[in-house]
Each structure stands twice: as structure tokens, then as C-alpha cells.
Design a protein around this motif. Structure first.
Motif, mmCIF file in Angstrom:
data_model
loop_
_atom_site.group_PDB
_atom_site.id
_atom_site.type_symbol
_atom_site.label_atom_id
_atom_site.label_comp_id
_atom_site.label_asym_id
_atom_site.label_seq_id
_atom_site.Cartn_x
_atom_site.Cartn_y
_atom_site.Cartn_z
ATOM 1 N N SER A 181 0.751 -0.889 0.179
ATOM 2 C CA SER A 181 0.415 0.213 0.028
ATOM 3 C C SER A 181 0.841 1.011 0.050
ATOM 4 C CB SER A 181 -0.739 -0.105 1.466
ATOM 5 O OG SER A 181 -0.402 0.475 2.576
ATOM 6 N N ILE A 182 1.755 1.223 0.177
ATOM 7 C CA ILE A 182 3.109 2.717 0.349
ATOM 8 C C ILE A 182 2.913 3.624 -0.757
ATOM 9 C CG2 ILE A 182 5.597 3.312 1.418
ATOM 10 C CD1 ILE A 182 3.698 2.221 3.643
ATOM 11 N N TYR A 183 3.156 2.519 -1.702
ATOM 12 C CA TYR A 183 3.861 3.336 -2.716
ATOM 13 C C TYR A 183 2.144 4.418 -3.522
ATOM 14 C CZ TYR A 183 5.661 4.774 -7.592
ATOM 15 O OH TYR A 183 5.689 5.591 -8.391
ATOM 16 N N ILE A 243 2.019 -8.318 -6.608
ATOM 17 C CA ILE A 243 1.273 -6.870 -6.901
ATOM 18 C C ILE A 243 -0.158 -7.169 -6.287
ATOM 19 C CG2 ILE A 243 2.709 -6.205 -9.048
ATOM 20 C CD1 ILE A 243 -0.037 -7.245 -10.658
ATOM 21 N N GLY A 244 -0.521 -8.088 -5.969
ATOM 22 C CA GLY A 244 -2.052 -9.090 -5.743
ATOM 23 C C GLY A 244 -2.817 -8.190 -4.360
ATOM 24 N N ASP A 245 -3.758 -7.272 -4.649
ATOM 25 C CA ASP A 245 -4.392 -6.334 -3.622
ATOM 26 C C ASP A 245 -5.848 -7.218 -4.134
ATOM 27 O OD1 ASP A 245 -3.952 -3.708 -2.117
ATOM 28 O OD2 ASP A 245 -3.985 -2.766 -3.356
ATOM 29 N N LEU A 260 -9.744 -2.071 -2.761
ATOM 30 C CA LEU A 260 -8.599 -1.770 -3.804
ATOM 31 C C LEU A 260 -8.397 -2.854 -4.934
ATOM 32 C CD1 LEU A 260 -6.099 -1.174 -0.633
ATOM 33 C CD2 LEU A 260 -7.523 0.635 -2.349
ATOM 34 N N ASN A 261 -8.875 -3.122 -6.117
ATOM 35 C CA ASN A 261 -8.475 -3.826 -7.263
ATOM 36 C C ASN A 261 -7.571 -3.747 -9.012
ATOM 37 O OD1 ASN A 261 -10.058 -2.102 -8.046
ATOM 38 N ND2 ASN A 261 -11.633 -3.467 -7.895
ATOM 39 N N GLY A 264 5.922 1.569 10.786
ATOM 40 C CA GLY A 264 7.064 2.784 11.305
ATOM 41 C C GLY A 264 8.325 2.718 10.328
ATOM 42 N N GLN A 265 8.112 1.613 9.821
ATOM 43 C CA GLN A 265 9.292 1.283 8.896
ATOM 44 C C GLN A 265 9.765 1.536 7.716
ATOM 45 O OE1 GLN A 265 10.305 -2.616 6.549
ATOM 46 N NE2 GLN A 265 7.434 -2.974 6.933
ATOM 47 N N TYR A 266 8.763 2.752 7.269
ATOM 48 C CA TYR A 266 8.249 4.210 6.073
ATOM 49 C C TYR A 266 8.108 4.886 6.565
ATOM 50 C CZ TYR A 266 7.663 -0.444 3.164
ATOM 51 O OH TYR A 266 8.004 -1.786 2.796
ATOM 52 N N GLN A 267 8.582 5.763 7.753
ATOM 53 C CA GLN A 267 8.670 6.884 8.742
ATOM 54 C C GLN A 267 9.385 7.621 7.251
ATOM 55 O OE1 GLN A 267 10.557 7.235 12.135
ATOM 56 N NE2 GLN A 267 9.083 9.109 12.903
#
Length: 206
Positions: free
Chosen positions: A7-9, A181-183, A163-164, A37-40
Motif C-alpha cells: 500500500s505504501i507507493y 502485486i496482488g491487492d 483496492l482492486n 513505522g519502517q516507512y517513516q
């Protein structure tokens, strides 16, 4: 697999997450395998993010966490594991400060379970989720819109979406979250209204 990381990008390109949803100090419920938190670094207004996982206690009760403790609450694919998702979400809403946001990801029942429950892809799932259906194939189906209504007048619903984008509808039945990539999820974001907003019936100009 690593649904938060997937989800981050997308979230990095959404001003809501940059400027509102991930602002201040937060708690990441069920986040130990793939912590927010790893994406702060990607969310410059995000402060410290506490991880709450199995060792910390029951995510449904959030016992010991005072009301209005955090600027934001985040949970990725935890709500479906709780005995009572209504009580769980109400407690997550309880611990966020007025003006703060609760962001949740849950699997979409049609995209993830794909017509079979108990789940053949994750046997610990206790519920399936859909944004809204008058009738579902699942006996354990939760309508997200009805779930959000249980939060009462302080709930200012900001986002509800399936989210599809990377879901491949033409493939045979399989767990697409196991691919890079599966969402297969529903994402919702709820802001907690201040007492003044609740009294006035909305977030109106001062």
C-alpha cells in the motif's frame, strides 16, 4: 503477504496520507510482521509509531491503552482475525484523539476468499468483508458501511474503497496476495470528530 508494504507507493502519492492520516504519533495494530513505522521516511509528518501485536494483548480490547492516546491508529489485515470486529473497531476508535484518524485494511470477500468460507487461504479469518451487499454468499460477512455506522456521531468517514487495481479477474481461483502485486482489500479511513463538531452536527467554519 506484506499487504501494508504493497500500500505504501499508492499512499505516498495521496495527499491525505501525507498531510492528514499519518500525522503525529501513532499505533500500528497487528503490525509486527510488516510495520508501518519502517516507512517513516516516506511520510515526513509521521512521528513515532508503536507496534501492538500478540505479545501486547488482545487487539479487540486494547486493554491498558487510555482513551484518546494516539494521533492516528493504523491496522492492516487484523480486524478479520478478531472475535468481534465491531467491538475491536470501537476500541481502536476510542484510543485515537479527537481530530485524529483511524486507517484500516481488511480483505475484500470476493477478491480474497472468492466464494469459500471458512477461508482456504487463511484459516484464522473469522469474518469476511464487503463494502455493502444486501446479500452475501458468506454467513460471516460484515458490511463495512454498517460497521462504520456503529462508531456513532463522532465518526467522520473520509475514505471507503475497494483496492482492486492489481487484481487479475481473469485468473483461476487463487490467493493473489501471495504475488508481489496482488491487492484484494478494502481500505477505510475515519476521522474522529471533536466534541464541538459533534455538538454542531459537522465540521463547520468557526
Amino acid at each position: 503477504m506484506h499487504e501494508l508494504s504493497k500500500s505504501i507507493y499508492r499512499r505516498m502519492s495521496d495527499p491525505g496520507f501525507i498531510n492528514h492520516y499519518f500525522v503525529g504519533e501513532g499505533i500500528d495494530i497487528g503490525g509486527a510482521p510488516d510495520p508501518l513505522g519502517q516507512y517513516q521516511q516516506q511520510f515526513p509528518r509521521m512521528g513515532k509509531v508503536r507496534i501492538w501485536d500478540l505479545a501486547d494483548g488482545d487487539a479487540q480490547q486494547m486493554s491498558g491503552v487510555p482513551d484518546a492516546s494516539y494521533d492516528f491508529v493504523h491496522s492492516s489485515h487484523c480486524l478479520e482475525h478478531l472475535r468481534d470486529p465491531v467491538e475491536g473497531l470501537q476500541n481502536w476508535f476510542r484510543i485515537v484523539k479527537p481530530g485524529g484518524h483511524v486507517t484500516v485494511l481488511v480483505p475484500d470477500e470476493d477478491l480474497y476468499e472468492q466464494g469459500v468460507f471458512p477461508s482456504t487461504f487463511n484459516t484464522d479469518h473469522k469474518w469476511t468483508f464487503t463494502i455493502f451487499k444486501e446479500r452475501s454468499w458468506s454467513q460471516q460477512s460484515v458490511n463495512v458501511l454498517a460497521l462504520l455506522a456503529t462508531l456513532g456521531p463522532a465518526a467522520d468517514v473520509q475514505v471507503v474503497r475497494q483496492l482492486n487495481t492489481t487484481f487479475r479477474f481473469g485468473l483461476p481461483r487463487m490467493d493473489q496476495t501471495m504475488t508481489p502485486i496482488g491487492d484484494c482489500a478494502i481500505e477505510f479511513v475515519v476521522r474522529k470528530r471533536t466534541a464541538q463538531e459533534v455538538e454542531r452536527g459537522g465540521r463547520l467554519p468557526i
